[in-house]
Design an enzyme around this catalytic site. Structure first.
Site, PDB file in Angstrom:
ATOM      1  N   ARG A 146       0.868  -1.170   0.031  1.00  0.00           N
ATOM      2  CA  ARG A 146      -0.006  -0.075  -0.108  1.00  0.00           C
ATOM      3  C   ARG A 146       1.048   1.180   0.066  1.00  0.00           C
ATOM      4  O   ARG A 146       2.014   1.197   0.304  1.00  0.00           O
ATOM      5  CB  ARG A 146      -0.838  -0.031   1.293  1.00  0.00           C
ATOM      6  CG  ARG A 146      -1.746  -1.312   1.294  1.00  0.00           C
ATOM      7  CD  ARG A 146      -2.583  -1.194   2.695  1.00  0.00           C
ATOM      8  NE  ARG A 146      -3.381  -2.359   2.899  1.00  0.00           N
ATOM      9  CZ  ARG A 146      -2.953  -3.672   3.451  1.00  0.00           C
ATOM     10  NH1 ARG A 146      -1.718  -3.741   3.932  1.00  0.00           N
ATOM     11  NH2 ARG A 146      -3.852  -4.384   3.463  1.00  0.00           N
ATOM     12  N   LYS A 170      -0.664  -1.917  10.558  1.00  0.00           N
ATOM     13  CA  LYS A 170      -1.686  -2.244  11.834  1.00  0.00           C
ATOM     14  C   LYS A 170      -1.122  -3.261  12.893  1.00  0.00           C
ATOM     15  O   LYS A 170      -1.507  -4.411  12.941  1.00  0.00           O
ATOM     16  CB  LYS A 170      -3.106  -2.997  11.260  1.00  0.00           C
ATOM     17  CG  LYS A 170      -3.768  -1.952  10.403  1.00  0.00           C
ATOM     18  CD  LYS A 170      -4.944  -2.165   9.866  1.00  0.00           C
ATOM     19  CE  LYS A 170      -5.893  -1.493   9.011  1.00  0.00           C
ATOM     20  NZ  LYS A 170      -6.919  -1.974   8.536  1.00  0.00           N
ATOM     21  N   HIS A 240      -3.192   2.956  -5.850  1.00  0.00           N
ATOM     22  CA  HIS A 240      -3.423   1.579  -5.596  1.00  0.00           C
ATOM     23  C   HIS A 240      -3.431   0.626  -6.968  1.00  0.00           C
ATOM     24  O   HIS A 240      -3.638  -0.578  -6.736  1.00  0.00           O
ATOM     25  CB  HIS A 240      -4.938   1.692  -5.026  1.00  0.00           C
ATOM     26  CG  HIS A 240      -4.904   0.939  -3.641  1.00  0.00           C
ATOM     27  ND1 HIS A 240      -4.057   0.932  -2.604  1.00  0.00           N
ATOM     28  CD2 HIS A 240      -5.563   0.118  -3.051  1.00  0.00           C
ATOM     29  CE1 HIS A 240      -4.479   0.372  -1.568  1.00  0.00           C
ATOM     30  NE2 HIS A 240      -5.181  -0.452  -1.950  1.00  0.00           N
ATOM     31  N   ARG A 243      -0.777  -1.847  -7.109  1.00  0.00           N
ATOM     32  CA  ARG A 243      -1.134  -2.973  -6.096  1.00  0.00           C
ATOM     33  C   ARG A 243      -2.177  -3.977  -6.753  1.00  0.00           C
ATOM     34  O   ARG A 243      -1.799  -5.323  -6.594  1.00  0.00           O
ATOM     35  CB  ARG A 243      -1.703  -2.489  -4.982  1.00  0.00           C
ATOM     36  CG  ARG A 243      -2.100  -3.428  -3.741  1.00  0.00           C
ATOM     37  CD  ARG A 243      -2.451  -2.692  -2.383  1.00  0.00           C
ATOM     38  NE  ARG A 243      -3.116  -3.369  -1.501  1.00  0.00           N
ATOM     39  CZ  ARG A 243      -2.523  -4.119  -0.581  1.00  0.00           C
ATOM     40  NH1 ARG A 243      -1.412  -4.503  -0.686  1.00  0.00           N
ATOM     41  NH2 ARG A 243      -3.375  -4.732   0.378  1.00  0.00           N
ATOM     42  N   HIS A 266      -3.446  -8.899   3.233  1.00  0.00           N
ATOM     43  CA  HIS A 266      -5.025  -9.295   3.603  1.00  0.00           C
ATOM     44  C   HIS A 266      -5.306  -9.947   4.807  1.00  0.00           C
ATOM     45  O   HIS A 266      -4.896 -11.209   4.913  1.00  0.00           O
ATOM     46  CB  HIS A 266      -5.642  -9.701   2.257  1.00  0.00           C
ATOM     47  CG  HIS A 266      -5.962  -8.539   1.193  1.00  0.00           C
ATOM     48  ND1 HIS A 266      -6.008  -8.967  -0.108  1.00  0.00           N
ATOM     49  CD2 HIS A 266      -5.902  -7.512   1.200  1.00  0.00           C
ATOM     50  CE1 HIS A 266      -6.362  -8.188  -0.935  1.00  0.00           C
ATOM     51  NE2 HIS A 266      -6.093  -6.913  -0.081  1.00  0.00           N
ATOM     52  N   TYR A 275      -9.746 -10.473  -7.036  1.00  0.00           N
ATOM     53  CA  TYR A 275      -8.734 -10.600  -8.099  1.00  0.00           C
ATOM     54  C   TYR A 275      -9.380 -11.682  -9.222  1.00  0.00           C
ATOM     55  O   TYR A 275      -9.057 -11.762 -10.262  1.00  0.00           O
ATOM     56  CB  TYR A 275      -7.324 -10.691  -7.895  1.00  0.00           C
ATOM     57  CG  TYR A 275      -7.017  -9.430  -6.916  1.00  0.00           C
ATOM     58  CD1 TYR A 275      -7.192  -8.149  -7.689  1.00  0.00           C
ATOM     59  CD2 TYR A 275      -6.569  -9.333  -5.764  1.00  0.00           C
ATOM     60  CE1 TYR A 275      -6.808  -6.912  -6.836  1.00  0.00           C
ATOM     61  CE2 TYR A 275      -6.341  -8.205  -4.974  1.00  0.00           C
ATOM     62  CZ  TYR A 275      -6.299  -6.875  -5.588  1.00  0.00           C
ATOM     63  OH  TYR A 275      -6.095  -5.801  -4.889  1.00  0.00           O
TER      64      TYR A 275
END
Length: 294
Positions: A146, A170, A240, A243, A266, A275
């Site tokens: 990202r 995170k 993005h 990505r 993810h 995808y």
């Protein structure tokens, strides 16, 4: 008329404990609905019928509002009238059988292999900016990280001798491999260019702006847009896009979903499965254009 919206706001806040975002979007939707009602001569929200609501939603569509916006407004109006029925302000809920628009799922924009090559060729390694931009774009496509992760990288997050980047998001950490061209671009930048750009020797940021400080999201957005224009690519490239392209190209070339999920960071495999749908959609588009009886 406004009193009903005010009491509904209080209900959402005090009883439903709605988030600030939910509260502001519901009230905004209802205020817009209220304005439209007034413009059509309806001054009492209790007198609204199902046909009136459907007419308003149709008006939104004809005004160019996106299906997602119309769907959200439908939900806001339905929630409001459910409250009005519950508190006895209306005898029957006029929005109860109103059907929300079916929102067509929007798939991410994907670049072809040729478009990726064309895009990555744009930064010319003739000055500091060119070397830096080339390294950033190569790293982005090599790893699918990202933008927030890219600009958050420190120098010690990249191991060029082994060929990987350590990425944090995170409180979680993952390792993503680099292909040789990305390693070479980063080696050139870290060895020859970054020392000339940094304003302070204590600076840890891997990528810095021309003032020698950590690159910002806005700064990187401008870089993306500049090279999109230079490449003459008509697709709307966002930070993005590389990505998404990274994930689809890996999938097309035989990578399994679990590996892609891990590289993208993810939490849920369902986020990665989009995808697969993108590839199916592309195949269907090709089929419909190429098959003589399609």
């Amino acid at each position: 008329m406004t009193d009903f919206i005010a009491s509904y706001r209080e209900y959402l806040t005090e009883e439903k404990h709605s988030s600030a975002n939910t509260l502001s979007s519901y009230i905004r939707d209802l205020t817009q609905f209220q304005s439209w009602l007034l413009s059509t001569g309806v001054t009492d929200m209790r007198k609204v019928k199902k046909d009136t609501i459907n007419e308003y939603l149709l008006h939104m569509t004809h005004s160019g509002k996106s299906p997602a916006t119309v769907t959200r407004s439908t939900a806001s109006i339905k929630s409001f009238y459910a409250y009005m029925a519950q508190c006895g302000a209306v005898k029957t809920n006029p929005a109860k059988s109103v059907v929300a628009m079916k929102v067509e799922r929007k798939y991410p924009e994907i670049l072809t292999n040729r478009e990726v090559e064309l895009f990555l060729e744009q930064p010319k390694c003739v000055d500091e900016k060119g070397f830096r931009d080339h390294a950033m774009l190569e790293l982005l496509y090599a790893t699918g990280i990202r933008v927030s992760e890219l600009i958050g990288l420190d120098v010690n997050d990249v191991n060029l001798s082994v060929g990987f980047v350590r990425c944090r998001s995170k409180e979680k950490e993952r390792i993503v491999p680099l292909y040789p061209a990305a390693v070479k671009a980063l080696e050139d930048y870290v060895r020859d260019i970054r020392p000339r750009l940094i304003a302070d020797e204590e600076e840890n940021a891997l990528f810095v702006n021309m003032s020698g400080e950590r690159m910002s999201r806005q700064g990187f957005w401008k870089i993306i847009k500049y090279y999109q224009e230079k490449a003459g690519i008509e697709k709307d490239i966002t930070p993005h896009t590389l990505r998404h392209s990274f994930a689809v190209h890996l999938l097309e070339n035989g990578a399994d979903l679990r590996s892609i999920q891990e590289m993208l960071g993810h939490a849920d495999i369902s986020s990665t499965q989009i995808y697969t749908h993108v590839i199916k959609k592309q195949l269907k588009d090709v089929y419909n254009k190429a098959h003589p009886r399609a």
